[in-house]
Design a protein around this motif. Structure first.
Motif, mmCIF file in Angstrom:
data_model
loop_
_atom_site.group_PDB
_atom_site.id
_atom_site.type_symbol
_atom_site.label_atom_id
_atom_site.label_comp_id
_atom_site.label_asym_id
_atom_site.label_seq_id
_atom_site.Cartn_x
_atom_site.Cartn_y
_atom_site.Cartn_z
ATOM 1 N N PRO A 161 62.350 10.290 -17.258
ATOM 2 C CA PRO A 161 63.007 11.111 -16.248
ATOM 3 C C PRO A 161 62.201 11.108 -14.955
ATOM 4 O O PRO A 161 60.980 11.242 -14.975
ATOM 5 N N LYS A 162 62.899 10.917 -13.877
ATOM 6 C CA LYS A 162 62.235 10.854 -12.576
ATOM 7 C C LYS A 162 61.729 12.247 -12.202
ATOM 8 O O LYS A 162 62.485 13.212 -12.273
ATOM 9 N N PRO A 163 60.447 12.356 -11.823
ATOM 10 C CA PRO A 163 59.941 13.688 -11.453
ATOM 11 C C PRO A 163 60.727 14.241 -10.268
ATOM 12 O O PRO A 163 61.080 13.500 -9.348
ATOM 13 N N VAL A 164 60.974 15.535 -10.321
ATOM 14 C CA VAL A 164 61.791 16.165 -9.302
ATOM 15 C C VAL A 164 61.026 16.283 -7.986
ATOM 16 O O VAL A 164 61.570 16.144 -6.904
ATOM 17 N N GLN A 165 59.729 16.529 -8.103
ATOM 18 C CA GLN A 165 58.946 16.896 -6.928
ATOM 19 C C GLN A 165 57.614 16.161 -6.905
ATOM 20 O O GLN A 165 57.051 15.873 -7.967
ATOM 21 N N GLN A 166 57.145 15.846 -5.701
ATOM 22 C CA GLN A 166 55.820 15.226 -5.556
ATOM 23 C C GLN A 166 55.052 15.919 -4.449
ATOM 24 O O GLN A 166 55.649 16.429 -3.502
ATOM 25 N N GLN A 167 53.743 15.935 -4.572
ATOM 26 C CA GLN A 167 52.900 16.459 -3.495
ATOM 27 C C GLN A 167 51.646 15.598 -3.396
ATOM 28 O O GLN A 167 51.116 15.160 -4.419
ATOM 29 N N ILE A 168 51.210 15.327 -2.169
ATOM 30 C CA ILE A 168 50.015 14.504 -1.959
ATOM 31 C C ILE A 168 48.952 15.324 -1.238
ATOM 32 O O ILE A 168 49.259 15.986 -0.235
ATOM 33 N N LEU A 169 47.731 15.270 -1.744
ATOM 34 C CA LEU A 169 46.606 15.911 -1.071
ATOM 35 C C LEU A 169 45.599 14.852 -0.658
ATOM 36 O O LEU A 169 45.425 13.855 -1.358
ATOM 37 N N LEU A 170 44.945 15.100 0.479
ATOM 38 C CA LEU A 170 43.889 14.205 0.943
ATOM 39 C C LEU A 170 42.633 15.049 1.105
ATOM 40 O O LEU A 170 42.673 16.096 1.751
ATOM 41 N N ALA A 171 41.539 14.630 0.503
ATOM 42 C CA ALA A 171 40.294 15.380 0.627
ATOM 43 C C ALA A 171 39.186 14.470 1.124
ATOM 44 O O ALA A 171 39.091 13.312 0.719
ATOM 45 N N ALA A 172 38.342 15.018 2.021
ATOM 46 C CA ALA A 172 37.220 14.251 2.553
ATOM 47 C C ALA A 172 35.917 14.790 1.964
ATOM 48 O O ALA A 172 35.785 15.994 1.733
ATOM 49 N N PHE A 173 34.985 13.888 1.693
ATOM 50 C CA PHE A 173 33.699 14.285 1.100
ATOM 51 C C PHE A 173 32.551 13.650 1.872
ATOM 52 O O PHE A 173 32.681 12.565 2.430
ATOM 53 N N ASP A 174 31.390 14.366 1.860
ATOM 54 C CA ASP A 174 30.191 13.854 2.536
ATOM 55 C C ASP A 174 29.412 12.895 1.651
ATOM 56 O O ASP A 174 28.468 12.260 2.103
ATOM 57 N N SER A 175 29.752 12.838 0.375
ATOM 58 C CA SER A 175 29.068 11.874 -0.495
ATOM 59 C C SER A 175 30.035 11.396 -1.567
ATOM 60 O O SER A 175 30.981 12.093 -1.930
ATOM 61 N N VAL A 176 29.761 10.179 -2.032
ATOM 62 C CA VAL A 176 30.577 9.600 -3.088
ATOM 63 C C VAL A 176 30.443 10.430 -4.367
ATOM 64 O O VAL A 176 31.405 10.652 -5.096
ATOM 65 N N ASP A 177 29.228 10.903 -4.595
ATOM 66 C CA ASP A 177 28.950 11.754 -5.753
ATOM 67 C C ASP A 177 29.879 12.964 -5.796
ATOM 68 O O ASP A 177 30.471 13.273 -6.833
ATOM 69 N N ALA A 178 29.992 13.643 -4.642
ATOM 70 C CA ALA A 178 30.807 14.849 -4.575
ATOM 71 C C ALA A 178 32.272 14.505 -4.837
ATOM 72 O O ALA A 178 32.982 15.235 -5.535
ATOM 73 N N ALA A 179 32.718 13.363 -4.296
ATOM 74 C CA ALA A 179 34.107 12.953 -4.539
ATOM 75 C C ALA A 179 34.326 12.695 -6.029
ATOM 76 O O ALA A 179 35.340 13.107 -6.608
ATOM 77 N N GLY A 180 33.342 12.043 -6.646
ATOM 78 C CA GLY A 180 33.417 11.800 -8.086
ATOM 79 C C GLY A 180 33.468 13.107 -8.861
ATOM 80 O O GLY A 180 34.227 13.251 -9.824
ATOM 81 N N ASN A 181 32.663 14.081 -8.417
ATOM 82 C CA ASN A 181 32.691 15.393 -9.070
ATOM 83 C C ASN A 181 34.047 16.064 -8.904
ATOM 84 O O ASN A 181 34.509 16.774 -9.801
ATOM 85 N N GLY A 182 34.653 15.848 -7.741
ATOM 86 C CA GLY A 182 35.988 16.419 -7.491
ATOM 87 C C GLY A 182 36.990 15.884 -8.499
ATOM 88 O O GLY A 182 37.790 16.636 -9.061
ATOM 89 N N VAL A 183 36.927 14.573 -8.745
ATOM 90 C CA VAL A 183 37.834 13.954 -9.722
ATOM 91 C C VAL A 183 37.599 14.579 -11.102
ATOM 92 O O VAL A 183 38.537 15.001 -11.783
ATOM 93 N N ALA A 184 36.320 14.662 -11.494
ATOM 94 C CA ALA A 184 35.994 15.210 -12.812
ATOM 95 C C ALA A 184 36.478 16.659 -12.932
ATOM 96 O O ALA A 184 36.984 17.071 -13.978
ATOM 97 N N ALA A 185 36.345 17.423 -11.841
ATOM 98 C CA ALA A 185 36.728 18.837 -11.896
ATOM 99 C C ALA A 185 38.243 19.011 -12.042
ATOM 100 O O ALA A 185 38.702 19.929 -12.721
ATOM 101 N N ILE A 186 38.998 18.120 -11.416
ATOM 102 C CA ILE A 186 40.467 18.195 -11.560
ATOM 103 C C ILE A 186 40.844 17.963 -13.023
ATOM 104 O O ILE A 186 41.618 18.714 -13.616
ATOM 105 N N ILE A 187 40.245 16.917 -13.613
ATOM 106 C CA ILE A 187 40.542 16.589 -15.020
ATOM 107 C C ILE A 187 40.091 17.739 -15.927
ATOM 108 O O ILE A 187 40.805 18.125 -16.858
#
Lengths: 482, 356
Positions: A212-238
Motif C-alpha cells: 500500500p502506498k504511504p498516504v503521507q511523507q515528510q522530509i527533514l534536513l539536519a546539519a551537524f558540526d561533525s560526522v560523529d554527531a550525525a552518526g549519533n543522530g542516526v543511532a538515536a532515531i533508530i
C-alpha cells in the motif's frame, strides 16, 4: 563460428540477431564502461519459447550466454564474454498482470522498475525497491543484482519484494521458483537466485509484491558540526524505535559540490548533513517528524529544517540525488565505491578514507545511505594524469578492504560483477569461494551462464576494476545516480 | 559463555568429518522443541545447546548475532530490554526453542505477511557443512550482495545443508502500540476484508479467521493505530493480544487435538478448499491450519491446484513424505545442492524429503 549465428538466425526473426561489429558496440559494456568486450552476437528473443531455443543452441554449441536487461548496472555484470552470446531481454517487456487483491504484479524481465509502480498506482499500491536508475533499469536486472534503493531500510531489497521467478536453466528446463503463496516447499531457491548475477539461470518472469502506498511523507534536513554527531543522530532515531523510509548522509565535500551545482540550500559549513524521510498515515508522520526533529537537536544538530510542503521536500532530496553529477563537475573523473559497514563505525571509516585520500593524493566525496550503512565514496581523479587511475583503483580497493575489516561488505547494492572480483577474495576464504563455484555448477554444469563474473577463480583473485566517469559523463548521463 | 567456542567448533567439525568418513547420519538438535517437524530421521544426535550465547547486539544497528544454541527466550529478553523484537515472531513450540532451530525450520508467526519471514531478516550465517568445513556467508549488515545468498538458502533447509553455528538477524523496534480487534462474520466476508485491508495503510500486523470470528491485530504508532481503528470500526477483542501469541505457539483449543494437523500455504485470496476438516485461517488467508483425516494425496492435489503447498505438521505418518512433493526438475536441483553442501548425505538425512 558462424554456424551458431546461422542456427540462431534460423529460430529468430532477422532483426533479433545482431552480429555486425558496429551494431555490437552498443552492447559491449554496461554502465561500468571501463570494461568493454565485443560479443560474438546479440540476440533479442521476444518470448519464453525464443529464450529457450537460444539457450538450447548455446548449450549444444557450448557457447557462453550473458543475459542483459537495460545495462544500467554499475559493476560490469552484463559485460559480454568474448565469442559469447549476449541475450537482451528488452523485448520481454510486458506487465502480464496486476492483481490488486493478492497485491502482486506478474511481469516479464524487461519491464522497467518504475513502470510497475506506475501500473499499480491506480490501486493505491507500489513496488518498493527503487534503485536510483529506476526509470531505466529492468526488473530482470534488479533480480540479478538484488537491487536496493534509498528506501530499503524500511521496505527491504528485491529479495524481500518478490514471490516467484520463472527461470530457464542452461540445460533448457523452465522452472517455477516460488509461487503466489508466501512460501514454497524445499530450499529457498528464490533467495539463492536473487542477486546471483545471471549465473544460475535466465529469469523470464517475475512475480512482485505490491505494498500500500504511504498516504503521507515528510522530509527533514539536519546539519551537524561533525560526522560523529550525525552518526549519533542516526543511532538515536533508530534507538527511539523509528524506522524512517529513507535516511541519507553527506559529508562536507559532498555538500559543497552539490551546493555549487544545484543550490539546494544546503548549509555549506556543516561537516555533515542528514536527510530523513518519514512516511505512513498523516497522524503518524506528523508525530514522528516532531520526534525526529527533537532527537536530532538533542544529538547536536546545529540546524533542523522540516520541509514546509512537497516542493521543499523535493528540493531537499534534489541535492542528494544530484550528488553524483555534482561531483562530476568538480573532478575530471570519479570512481564510485559501494561498501557497507555497521553504522557505528561511520566516523572511523570516514577518517580512514580521509587518511587514504591524503596518502594517495586524491580527493574523495562521501555520500552514504546512513540508515543501512551503505557507503558510496566517490574518489576524484583525472585519467589524463599518468598514474592517477591506478592510484584511484588501489585507493578504492583499500576502502572496500576497510569495510570488510570493520565487519561490513564490499558491495551493498551494485553487485560484484567484474568490478569487485578482487575484493571477493578479501571477504571470502578459498573454501567459501569453492562452495560458490559448486553452487554455480549445480545449476549450470557446463559453466555457460555469465561466466567469469561475481565469483573469482582462486587464481583470478588479483584482478581489479572500477566504475570510471570521465569529464562528468556517466554512462546513461540522464539517469539519476545516488 | 563458559565453553571455549573454538574448541567446541573443532570438536563438532571432527564429529562431522568422522561421520562423513563412516557414512553415519547425524541428527542436528538444539532444544528439541521442533523435533516433530519434518520426517522422522535416524542417526547420532549432535547437540548444539552448548553452543549458546549472544555474540553481539547493538540496538542502534538493528542487528543481533548469537550462537545457534541460544534460547529464543534469551534473545527475545535481550531485545525487549531495548524495545526491540524478532519481527518474524518465531514460534518456539517449547521453552527451550533455540535460534538455530528457528532459522533451520524457517517458521514465522502471525505477523509474517505484514512484517516478513525468518529468511527476510537473516543477514548472515556461520555453518558447518557436511564436509566438515566451517564457512561464513552474509554478514552483520542489511545491504550485502557479495556472493550467493547462502544464509537465506540455509534458512528453512532443516539442517540438511549444514549445521548452523551462528546467525546474524535484523531486528526491529517493538511497535509503540498494539490492539486486537474482532468481529463475527462468515468466511468469504472475512477473506475479502483481510485482503482488502492488507492493501491499505492500516497498520495491520496480523489477521486470522477462527471459529466464525475475524481477528485483527494492529501495531504501530499509537496515532496510526487509532486512525486505523476508526476506519475498520471493529469491536475491541475480548481475547486481547494473548490470542496472537497463543495462535503462534499453537496453544489455542483448536490445536489440542490428536487428528493430523496440516499447514497449507496458499495464495491469500484462495476461497473455500474442498477438504473436509476443521480450519483455522492465519496470515490474512495465506496460511491455513487444517485438522483432517483426508488422504495425503488429496490434500497435496487440492492445495497444489490452489497454487500452494501442504505440510503434514503434527500427527499422521512422519515416515512418509510430509512436505509437498517437488517437480522432478526441482528435486534434481535439490539433490545437486545437497551434494554440494553435504556430499555423503549425513546431515539430517531424510528430514525434508526421503530422497536426501
Amino acid at each position: 563460428m558462424s554456424s551458431v549465428i546461422e542456427r540462431l538466425r534460423a529460430i529468430l526473426p532477422e532483426e533479433a540477431v545482431i552480429s555486425g561489429p558496429e551494431s555490437l558496440q552498443v552492447y559491449e559494456c554496461d554502465a561500468l564502461s571501463a570494461y568493454r568486450t565485443l560479443p560474438r552476437c546479440v540476440v533479442l528473443p521476444a518470448d519464453i519459447d525464443q529464450v529457450l531455443a537460444v539457450i538450447r543452441i548455446c548449450h549444444a554449441e557450448n557457447i557462453p550466454v550473458v543475459a542483459r536487461g537495460a545495462g544500467t548496472g554499475l559493476s560490469g555484470g552484463a559485460l559480454p564474454v568474448a565469442d559469447g552470446v549476449v541475450m537482451s531481454l528488452a523485448k520481454l517487456n510486458r506487465i502480464l498482470a496486476i492483481d490488486p487483491d493478492r497485491r502482486l504484479a506478474r511481469v516479464q524481465p524487461g519491464v522497467r522498475n518504475l513502470s510497475v509502480s506506475e501500473a499499480a498506482a491506480p490501486y493505491g499500491l507500489f513496488y518498493a525497491p527503487d534503485p536510483s536508475s529506476q526509470i531505466a533499469c529492468t526488473i530482470g536486472g534488479n533480480v540479478a543484482e538484488n537491487s536496493g534503493g534509498v528506501h530499503c531500510l524500511k521496505y527491504g531489497l528485491t529479495v524481500h519484494n518478490i514471490t516467484a521467478l520463472k527461470i530457464i536453466t542452461i540445460e533448457g528446463e523452465l522452472l517455477v521458483i516460488g509461487s503466489e503463496a508466501l512460501d514454497t516447499p524445499g530450499f529457498d531457491l528464490l533467495a539463492l537466485l536473487t542477486g546471483s548475477e545471471g549465473m544460475l539461470g535466465v529469469v523470464v518472469e517475475v512475480t512482485l509484491k505490491l505494498l500500500p502506498k504511504p498516504v503521507q511523507q515528510q522530509i527533514l534536513l539536519a546539519a551537524f558540526d561533525s560526522v560523529d554527531a550525525a552518526g549519533n543522530g542516526v543511532a538515536a532515531i533508530i534507538a527511539a524505535g523509528i524506522i524512517p523510509a529513507g535516511l541519507e548522509m553527506m559529508d562536507n565535500a559532498g555538500i559543497r559540490a552539490v551546493e555549487s551545482y544545484i543550490h539546494a540550500g544546503y548549509p555549506v559549513d556543516a561537516a555533515a548533513i542528514l536527510l530523513c524521510e518519514l512516511d505512513g498515515v498523516q497522524e503518524e508522520v506528523d508525530s514522528s517528524s516532531k520526534e525526529v526533529a527533537d532527537i536530532l537537536i538533542k544529538s547536536g544538530a546545529s540546524e533542523v529544517r522540516m520541509a514546509k510542503d512537497k516542493a521543499e521536500g523535493e528540493k531537499f532530496w534534489a541535492g542528494r540525488k544530484a550528488a553524483f553529477p555534482a561531483v562530476g563537475r568538480i573532478a575530471a573523473d570519479y570512481y564510485c565505491m559501494d561498501g557497507t559497514i555497521p553504522r557505528k563505525h561511520i566516523a572511523r571509516v570516514l577518517q580512514t578514507i580521509n587518511d587514504l585520500s591524503r596518502q594517495y593524493g586524491l580527493g574523495v566525496v562521501n555520500v552514504f545511505h546512513a540508515g543501512d550503512g551503505n557507503l558510496h565514496p566517490l574518489i576524484l581523479y583525472d585519467v589524463a594524469v599518468p598514474g592517477e587511475l591506478e592510484r584511484a583503483e588501489e585507493f578504492g580497493g583499500k576502502i572496500l578492504e576497510t569495510c570488510v575489516a570493520v565487519g561490513g561488505t564490499i558491495t551493498g547494492e551494485h553487485g560484484v560483477g567484474i568490478e569487485k572480483i578482487n575484493q571477493m577474495c578479501v571477504q571470502f576464504n578459498a573454501q567459501e569461494l569453492i562452495l560458490f563455484h559448486d553452487i554455480k555448477h549445480a545449476f549450470d554444469p557446463p559453466g555457460l551462464l555469465n561466466p567469469g563474473k561475481a565469483v573469482p577463480t582462486l587464481k583470478r583473485c588479483a584482478e581489479f576494476g572500477a566504475m570510471h566517469v570521465h569529464a562528468g559523463q556517466l554512462p546513461f548521463p540522464e539517469l539519476e545516480r545516488f | 559463555m563458559s565453553v571455549n567456542i573454538s574448541n567446541l567448533y573443532q570438536e563438532l567439525s571432527e564429529r562431522v568429518i568422522a561421520a562423513r568418513n563412516s557414512g553415519q547420519p547425524l541428527i542436528i538438535k538444539g532444544g528439541g522443541s521442533k523435533q516433530f517437524y519434518g520426517r522422522n530421521v535416524i542417526g547420532d544426535v549432535i547437540d548444539l545447546r552448548a553452543c549458546s550465547g549472544i555474540i553481539a547486539y547493538e540496538p542502534t544497528e538493528l542487528v543481533i548475532t548469537a550462537y545457534a544454541g541460544t534460547r529464543l527466550q534469551e534473545i527475545e529478553n535481550a531485545l525487549a530490554q531495548h524495545g526491540q523484537m524478532l519481527p518474524f515472531e518465531p514460534p518456539g513450540f517449547g521453552d527451550y526453542a533455540t535460534l538455530g532451530g528457528a532459522v533451520a525450520c524457517g517458521l514465522s508467526g502471525p505477523g509474517r505477511p505484514y512484517t516478513g519471514s525468518v529468511r527476510d531478516y537473516v543477514l548472515g550465517i556461520k555453518c558447518l557443512t557436511g564436509k566438515g568445513e566451517i564457512l561464513t556467508f552474509g554478514g552483520q549488515v542489511m545491504k550485502n550482495v557479495a556472493g550467493y545468498d547462502v544464509s537465506r538458502l540455509m534458512t528453512g533447509a532443516l539442517g540438511t545443508l549444514g549445521i548452523i553455528l551462528e546467525v546474524s538477524i535484523k531486528v526491529m523496534p517493538r511497535p509503540e502500540y498494539e490492539t486486537a480487534l474482532t468481529r463475527k462474520t462468515d468466511f468469504n466476508t472475512a477473506l475479502t476484508s483481510m485482503n482488502a485491508w492488507a492493501g491499505e495503510s492500516l497498520s495491520l500486523s496480523a489477521a486470522s479467521y477462527d471459529d466464525g470470528q475475524l481477528n485483527i491485530r494492529l501495531s504501530g504508532k499509537e496515532t496510526a493505530v487509532a486512525s486505523a481503528r476508526k476506519i475498520l470500526a471493529m469491536e475491541e477483542s475480548g481475547t486481547e493480544l494473548d490470542y496472537w501469541s497463543q495462535l503462534r505457539e499453537h496453544q489455542l483449543a483448536f490445536f489440542k487435538d490428536t487428528k493430523p494437523l496440516w499447514r497449507l500455504s496458499v495464495p491469500s485470496t484462495t476461497g473455500n478448499m474442498n477438504l473436509a476438516g476443521d480450519w483455522l485461517i492465519d496470515w490474512g488467508g495465506a496460511q491455513r491450519w487444517l485438522k483432517t483425516d483426508e488422504p495425503v494425496d488429496n490434500i497435496h492435489r487440492i492445495t497444489e491446484q490452489a497454487g500452494g503447498h501442504a505440510t503434514l505438521f503434527r500427527g499422521g505418518d512422519h515416515d512418509g513424505e510430509v512436505f509437498q512433493p517437488l517437480k522432478p526438475a526441482l528435486m534434481q536441483l535439490h539433490l545437486r545442492l545437497k551434494q554440494v553442501f553435504d556430499p555423503v548425505w549425513i546431515l539430517n538425512r531424510g528430514r525434508m524429503y526421503r530422497d536426501f
